[in-house]
Design a protein around this motif. Structure first.
Motif, PDB file in Angstrom:
ATOM      1  N   THR A 142       0.835  -1.208   0.000  1.00 20.89           N
ATOM      2  CA  THR A 142       0.000   0.000   0.000  1.00 20.89           C
ATOM      3  C   THR A 142       0.871   1.260   0.000  1.00 20.89           C
ATOM      4  OG1 THR A 142      -1.733  -1.177   1.181  1.00 20.89           O
ATOM      5  CG2 THR A 142      -1.844   1.225   1.223  1.00 20.89           C
ATOM      6  N   TYR A 146       0.820   3.954  -3.021  1.00 19.49           N
ATOM      7  CA  TYR A 146       0.447   5.345  -2.778  1.00 19.49           C
ATOM      8  C   TYR A 146       1.615   6.282  -3.090  1.00 19.49           C
ATOM      9  CZ  TYR A 146      -1.585   9.533  -0.827  1.00 19.49           C
ATOM     10  OH  TYR A 146      -2.072  10.811  -0.687  1.00 19.49           O
TER      11      TYR A 146
ATOM     12  N   THR B 142      -7.005   4.110  -4.869  1.00 20.86           N
ATOM     13  CA  THR B 142      -5.727   4.205  -4.150  1.00 20.86           C
ATOM     14  C   THR B 142      -5.857   5.142  -2.951  1.00 20.86           C
ATOM     15  OG1 THR B 142      -4.519   3.814  -6.198  1.00 20.86           O
ATOM     16  CG2 THR B 142      -3.275   4.779  -4.385  1.00 20.86           C
ATOM     17  N   TYR B 146      -5.323   3.891   0.865  1.00 18.46           N
ATOM     18  CA  TYR B 146      -4.284   4.477   1.709  1.00 18.46           C
ATOM     19  C   TYR B 146      -4.899   5.170   2.927  1.00 18.46           C
ATOM     20  CZ  TYR B 146      -0.060   6.754   3.305  1.00 18.46           C
ATOM     21  OH  TYR B 146       0.993   7.150   4.094  1.00 18.46           O
TER      22      TYR B 146
END
Lengths: 160, 160
Positions: A142, A146, B142, B146
């Motif tokens: 993740t 990001y 995304t 996040y």
């Protein structure tokens, strides 16, 4: 990127990264190193175990003209949270480009006071440490998707 | 979370979110609204079209005791970048909890000066606007994974 594309990207690990990790637990560092190697291609992951070493590392990089890290991962309790917060404040009070580096807190603590105080002192975001290996891997996947796939980092002009 | 789990999560859209979006293009707002509805369950996405309205919205929420947004998405050029930066500085100079809200810049500009200046004025991160519908959807997926799945937001103590 669709989910299938995300999976493909993860499989080919195209993301390069320069990460400074401030982590006083050797066990966690071993786990983090594995997770980083799974999530990035050719990662440069430097570990230091306390705030003083981290500040020296950043100073040396500037003095030598070597690339600064793109993102800093900060274990808040080093071993006390005051040391983590002092690092955050010090970095954010330095001139650019050091002050611009996103500092992501990665701590075992889910104490709301720790979360609020970290944002207040300039943390870009606050994550709690995972509790099993698979979750550590997901955590770094993740972070990679990001900060390295989606975000434009400030290094674009200052230090690349 | 594995990729299959990510896909499952996306399909069931379990993430609630309160997002303030500062966007002066009605076309982009329409696209953003769709992307948000695909990425979150029961999202509260409020759009304002300039910095003054955004500051009023935050002030009103505080005055009325209604929940503040968890994350602000800021279109930098409103229509000039000075207006975006002024909003950033204003928010970051306010007392907590307003100052703690992560502000993510979402701009068409990939000008390195815009990126560096935005971080310097307190942006949590800087994303460039996608150019096709599928990429817009990926962008919000995304952001959702996040900020809402991985990150601990500062609201934990201050305003929930």
């Amino acid at each position: 990127m669709s989910h299938s594309e995300t999976a493909k990207t993860a499989a080919s690990k195209p993301r390069k990264a320069r990460i400074l990790i401030i982590e006083d637990s050797l066990d966690h560092w071993t786990i983090i190193q594995n997770a980083i190697n799974e999530s990035f291609d050719l990662p440069v992951a430097v570990r230091v175990s306390n705030a003083e070493q981290a500040l020296s590392y950043l100073q040396n990089a500037q003095d030598m003209g070597t690339p600064l890290p793109q993102v800093v991962l900060l274990d808040l309790y080093l071993p006390t949270r005051q040391q983590g917060w002092q690092f955050l404040e010090n970095v954010k009070n330095q001139p650019a480009p050091v002050s611009l580096i996103p500092v992501v807190v990665l701590s075992h603590s889910s104490d709301p006071a720790d979360i609020v105080e970290s944002y207040d002192r300039g943390a870009s975001s606050y994550l709690t440490k995972p509790t099993d290996l698979r979750a550590w891997q997901t955590c770094f996947q993740t972070l990679s998707e990001y900060w390295w796939d989606a975000v434009r980092l400030p290094e674009s002009r200052s230090f690349q």
